[in-house]
Design a protein around this motif. Structure first.
Motif, mmCIF file in Angstrom:
data_model
loop_
_atom_site.group_PDB
_atom_site.id
_atom_site.type_symbol
_atom_site.label_atom_id
_atom_site.label_comp_id
_atom_site.label_asym_id
_atom_site.label_seq_id
_atom_site.Cartn_x
_atom_site.Cartn_y
_atom_site.Cartn_z
ATOM 1 N N ARG A 70 -11.198 -35.463 -29.295
ATOM 2 C CA ARG A 70 -12.396 -34.809 -29.836
ATOM 3 C C ARG A 70 -13.407 -34.443 -28.749
ATOM 4 N NH1 ARG A 70 -12.812 -36.000 -35.688
ATOM 5 N NH2 ARG A 70 -11.000 -37.260 -36.182
ATOM 6 N N ALA A 71 -13.192 -34.961 -27.533
ATOM 7 C CA ALA A 71 -14.180 -34.734 -26.478
ATOM 8 C C ALA A 71 -13.626 -34.012 -25.261
ATOM 9 C CB ALA A 71 -14.782 -36.074 -26.038
ATOM 10 N N HIS A 77 -2.441 -33.133 -29.658
ATOM 11 C CA HIS A 77 -1.296 -33.928 -30.091
ATOM 12 C C HIS A 77 -0.028 -33.108 -29.876
ATOM 13 C CE1 HIS A 77 -1.985 -31.522 -33.762
ATOM 14 N NE2 HIS A 77 -0.709 -31.737 -34.046
ATOM 15 N N LEU A 78 1.079 -33.783 -29.883
ATOM 16 C CA LEU A 78 2.387 -33.144 -29.804
ATOM 17 C C LEU A 78 3.040 -33.325 -31.161
ATOM 18 C CD1 LEU A 78 4.791 -31.862 -28.301
ATOM 19 C CD2 LEU A 78 5.432 -34.173 -27.575
ATOM 20 N N SER A 79 3.517 -32.236 -31.753
ATOM 21 C CA SER A 79 4.168 -32.304 -33.052
ATOM 22 C C SER A 79 5.662 -32.068 -32.894
ATOM 23 C CB SER A 79 3.570 -31.254 -34.001
ATOM 24 O OG SER A 79 4.141 -31.375 -35.277
#
Length: 138
Positions: A70-71, A77-79
């Motif tokens: 968030r910063a 992320h890796l999906s």
């Protein structure tokens, strides 16, 4: 569009604090195979036959700062794709049972009205990983 310059993901590089811990997670839990490495960096290359991940060890894991999705600018992320709901359930059982995994989002519909399901976890080393069924509508 015919002028696309890219053709999908070649590989994803992830910095981890512990190569052996990351290798064990991807290989023992998810069934990836080690397909190479670079001992002097140090790095391991692992693959599930469709995606290649480069696991780089942080230069100084003791002082490396965890990523704050968030910063910070970077990989949120890796999906990873799974074949269907049954495969998602198997992945959930294996991944959530791992003692060093922290569950972020338990299996659920990706969004309201979607038949696509997913879950998100923080794997050993703190990287946020998602597992998702193919895109679908309800």
């Amino acid at each position: 569009m015919t002028d696309r310059l890219t053709a999908g993901v070649h590989h994803v590089g992830l910095t981890v604090p512990d190569l052996e811990q990351a290798r064990a997670f991807f290989c023992a839990v998810l069934g990836f195979e080690v397909v190479g490495g670079q001992p002097d960096y140090p790095a391991l290359f692992v693959s599930d036959g469709r995606i290649l991940l480069t696991l780089w060890r942080a230069a100084d894991p003791a002082t490396a700062r965890p990523f704050d999705r968030r910063a910070n600018i970077g990989l949120h992320h890796l999906s990873l794709a799974v074949a269907d709901d049954a495969a998602l359930d198997v992945a959930w059982t294996r991944v959530s049972a791992h003692p060093d995994v922290v569950v972020d989002v338990a299996p659920e519909a990706m969004r309201l009205g979607s038949a696509t399901r997913h879950f998100l976890v923080f794997i050993p080393g703190g990287i946020r990983l998602e597992f998702a069924t193919p895109f679908a509508t309800a």
